[in-house]
Motif scaffolding. Structure first.
Motif, mmCIF file in Angstrom:
data_model
loop_
_atom_site.group_PDB
_atom_site.id
_atom_site.type_symbol
_atom_site.label_atom_id
_atom_site.label_comp_id
_atom_site.label_asym_id
_atom_site.label_seq_id
_atom_site.Cartn_x
_atom_site.Cartn_y
_atom_site.Cartn_z
ATOM 1 N N VAL A 116 32.863 22.403 -14.090
ATOM 2 C CA VAL A 116 33.431 21.135 -14.563
ATOM 3 C C VAL A 116 32.360 20.050 -14.463
ATOM 4 C CG1 VAL A 116 35.191 19.381 -14.131
ATOM 5 C CG2 VAL A 116 35.782 21.802 -13.953
ATOM 6 N N THR A 135 34.318 14.818 -10.373
ATOM 7 C CA THR A 135 34.838 16.152 -10.678
ATOM 8 C C THR A 135 36.135 16.397 -9.924
ATOM 9 O OG1 THR A 135 32.599 16.926 -11.009
ATOM 10 C CG2 THR A 135 34.282 18.607 -10.689
ATOM 11 N N MET A 170 37.916 20.110 -17.407
ATOM 12 C CA MET A 170 36.553 20.221 -17.906
ATOM 13 C C MET A 170 36.435 19.551 -19.275
ATOM 14 S SD MET A 170 34.267 23.623 -17.826
ATOM 15 C CE MET A 170 35.012 24.579 -19.131
#
Lengths: 511, 315
Positions: A116, A135, A170
């Motif tokens: 990600v 993230t 993502m």
């Protein structure tokens, strides 16, 4: 934000593959627009060109694809003519994609966090700590409850639903203006499907990015798309506001699609009456099924995992019993135990077949139809051979009688004898499943176990196969045990439904 | 960690098992070691005395334990080819050094040449360069290494005079000269393996390139080269590691024919002459060495897999 502003517009796009000197057109003069902040649905069967459209926008078309006409405009940029370098800068940052295959779309060797975070690293400049914090924030936002742990986990350690959430994280972490979700829920169980769709809707509400949702499943499209495009054979056959389109379809194909959705149309219910005083054909009493897990090393202990716990079922002659449950609930294990493919069982499985001894070569063994008709048909043999094989093994019919039987059977499943000379790969998914059903029925069984027989098929084909199964049941007085994760399919065909969860029956009711 | 610990125990047990099996096998083989040590005309009393002195009159398990006691200390007895004057351990040690250096050099050449070539070939798939690499590897794969050894001797030894054919330089005399001389046999051993590795790595890379996670990486906006090194290579190396391990085991066991052509005092030649001379003590140790080698390399490969592939890790 101006809701009517156009974000993406595809104009007169045609794409083809040249095959043996001939141009095989997969997209045929497609024009569509995506407005800012809207969720646009694209629905159609496999091969209709939905995914090709998405790949064209992403610039991920296979090298062999040729653009025959048209263009794609994204906020004033012409995507098809722009250089690879500029296009790469848009990918992920402005337009990102969520794929269907939530397992294989991740690199198995890297942690979820790394994958990600990579998206962020490619398109923004932060410090190491900031990358990680962003993230983790993205993972939390898509509803993953322990983002710190998941950051360090590998794809195989998560469930399908969690992986799909991570993939959405993502796709969204770099703040794109357009997200293309290609069958994002198809590989998931129904309960998780709706949660993922809600998540997409939530992200759309919160951040206002546009979403193109691609699916073969009308119910998925209906649940969150405001506008829908129906595609078939590379063409757009109909488009409009979702509700209007599905309540008042104009195009013949759209009508078929709508008609095939079971919840919209009650006519499909199985009306085949079961004789009240029919005999039980299958008796299962206190069944327990186990799997031995492989021992680790020389010194490891073999462990035994219980998959089915104390299940008792009675199936009467001529009825259709549905077994429904999520993946991992033990449905398929139960099916394998019934046909004798699983040896580690405790309890009773009794199959009473009153017509077992007959002269026409019928057998008392239950037959099975599997989900994956491609994998379960020998790829190197012709259909005729595949159909004849069970007769060779289980009956003492002569060559002539066998051929006559094969010819009869292939017509019973709605195909012609010319298919007998073909190989499995030359057939469509629906045709392969018809052959698989013919293989099961050719030895005249009384009991047929169907393990997700329509799950890999398009909705319209599903309806045809289910209709055929009902007809065959009437004709040959068959008893079905029908396994599926899809309640809608179950309701279309079953008289009784048995819900199992973690190897136990949690509910048993009339459909 | 628990998994690794278990693997270690299994590893040690398999080494013992191997040593016991090879020991038993050499006990079963017909032939009297007392007779072969003392010669055909030795008297009965002499033979009895020798057997007693060497512990040959004891039962098999006891003899194994005695042998094991020595073996752990590095004592494998004496070689009969040298009239029991030469220790097997000394004999093997000298030869092992040559074989080990040959293996190390050729393994380095294999890895350093084949990995870049494999990557290049896969990146330029179906281009002229790829076709050329495929053609050359196809040719070298079908040439046996001893023939390459002869060609190398002819070109670099006789024509170019870069080294003197057959004039082996021992590492004690001149280590630099030894390494320079060893380069030529190492190349001969490496070339066919390089050809196989390039082909193997190329197909592994191409297979990985078709997978979904590569498409995901592209959709993120990564460049081809960073996808190759960031995602594909590690995945593609997984099957290659097994292949490399097999290659390593193969070359560590000694390249008999190449040793013969270059006149190297390596393990392969020692094995052949020892078998011809029925020098079982030496043959036994070499067989044990090769068997242990395979076990050790497999053990290391297992550890590497766990390190690379999280799916194999089990705790």
């Amino acid at each position: 934000m101006n809701k009517n502003e156009i974000l993406l517009s595809i104009e007169d796009l045609s794409i083809g593959f040249s095959k043996g000197g001939k141009m095989n057109t997969v997209l045929d003069h497609i024009s569509l627009e995506v407005k800012k902040g809207e969720i646009l649905g694209i629905v159609g069967e496999s091969g209709s060109g939905k995914t090709m459209t998405a790949l064209a926008v992403m610039g991920l078309l296979p090298e062999s694809a040729k653009i025959l006409s048209g263009g794609i405009d994204f906020l004033g940029n012409e995507l098809l003519t722009m250089g690879e370098k500029e296009h790469r800068r848009l990918r992920g940052k402005e337009i990102s994609m969520v794929f269907q295959e939530n397992m294989s779309s991740f690199n198995p060797l890297l942690t979820i966090g790394a994958q990600v975070e990579e998206m962020l690293r490619l398109h923004s400049k932060y410090t190491k700590e900031e990358y990680k914090a962003l993230t983790i924030k993205a993972l939390r936002e898509v509803g993953l409850s322990k983002p710190h742990e998941i950051y360090h986990q590998y794809p195989h350690q998560l469930s399908g639903g969690m992986r799909q959430r991570a993939m959405i994280a993502m796709a969204m972490v770099a703040g794109p203006k357009l997200v293309i979700a290609d069958e994002p829920t198809t590989a998931l169980d129904p309960t998780i499907q709706s949660k993922i769709l809600q998540l997409l809707k939530k992200m759309n509400d919160k951040y206002g990015m546009s979403i193109i949702l691609i699916s073969h499943d009308l119910r998925v499209i209906q649940s969150i798309c405001s506008r829908t495009i129906v595609m078939k054979d590379g063409r757009i056959v109909e488009s409009g506001m979702t509700n209007e389109l599905f309540t008042n379809p104009c195009n013949q194909y759209t009508k078929e699609l709508v008609a095939a959705v079971p919840m919209l149309n009650k006519e499909y219910k199985n009306t085949y009456k079961v004789d009240r005083d029919s005999h039980p054909i299958l008796t299962i009493q206190n069944l327990n099924v186990f799997y031995s897990e492989k021992a680790i090393g020389l010194l490891g202990k073999k462990s035994r995992k219980q998959v089915i716990r104390d299940i008792s079922i009675l199936v009467n002659e001529g009825e259709t019993l549905g077994i429904v449950g999520e993946s991992g609930s033990g449905k398929s294990t139960l099916a394998k135990a019934i046909v004798g493919l699983n040896k580690e069982i405790e309890g009773v499985i009794k199959i009473n077949d009153f017509t077992a001894i007959s002269n026409d070569g019928s057998v008392s063994k239950p037959q099975m139809v599997f989900q994956d008709p491609y994998g379960s048909l020998n790829p190197s043999k012709k259909i005729g051979w595949i159909l004849e094989e069970p007769l060779k093994l289980q009956s003492n019919l002569g060559k002539k009688e066998r051929v006559a039987r094969v010819n009869e059977m292939i017509e019973q499943v709605g195909m012609t004898t010319k298919y007998l000379e073909r190989y499995p790969f030359q057939l469509s998914g629906g045709q392969r499943q018809r052959v698989a059903i013919a293989v099961a029925l050719i030895v005249n069984p009384k009991l047929v176990i169907l393990d997700e027989p329509v799950s890999s098929l398009d909705t319209t084909i599903q309806a045809q196969i289910l209709e055929m199964l009902k007809e065959l049941q009437r004709k040959y007085k068959l008893t079905y045990v029908f396994i599926s994760h899809d309640l809608n399919v179950i309701y279309q065909i079953c008289n009784r439904v048995c819900v199992i969860n973690q190897g136990e029956i949690v509910e048993m009711k009339e459909a | 960690m628990k998994y690794t610990f278990k693997k270690c125990i299994v590893f040690i047990i398999s080494l013992f098992l191997t040593s016991f099996l090879t020991f038993t096998a050499f006990e079963v083989i017909p032939g009297d070691s007392a007779l072969s040590a003392l010669g055909m005309d030795a008297s009965k009393e002499h033979l009895e005395e020798y057997r007693k002195a060497m512990g040959l009159d004891k039962s098999l398990p006891i003899r194994y334990i005695n042998w094991l006691k020595g073996a752990i200390k590095g004592d494998f007895g004496y070689s009969s080819s040298y009239q029991m004057q030469m220790k097997v351990s000394t004999l093997i040690k000298n030869r092992l050094i040559v074989t080990l250096w040959l293996a190390i050099l050729s393994f380095l050449i294999i890895v350093l040449v084949s990995i870049p070539l494999g990557i290049l070939s896969a990146r330029k798939k179906n281009g002229i360069l790829d076709d050329l690499i495929t053609l050359v590897t196809q040719i070298f794969m079908s040439v046996p290494s001893f023939f390459l050894a002869m060609i190398i001797t002819l070109i670099f030894g006789i024509t170019l005079k870069w080294f003197r054919p057959g004039d082996y330089i021992s590492p004690e005399d001149n280590f630099g000269g030894f390494l320079r001389f060893m380069m030529y046999p190492a190349i001969a051993v490496a070339i066919p393996k390089i050809a196989m590795m390039v082909k193997f790595l190329r197909s592994s890379l191409l297979r990985e390139m078709e997978l979904d996670y590569v498409r995901t990486a592209k959709s993120k906006g990564m460049t081809k080269i960073s996808i190759l090194f960031g995602h594909i290579l590690k995945n593609a190396l997984i099957p290659v590691i097994t292949f490399l391990a097999m290659v390593l085991a193969d070359i560590l066991a000694g390249a008999i024919l190449v040793e013969q052509v270059f006149n190297l005092p390596g393990l392969g030649r020692l094995l052949v002459t020892s078998i011809a001379n029925r020098d079982y003590a030496v043959v036994h140790v070499i067989v044990l060495y090769i068997a242990s080698l395979v076990i050790i390399i497999n053990f290391i490969v297992d550890l590497i897999y766990q390190w690379i592939d999280p799916r194999v890790r089990r705790d």
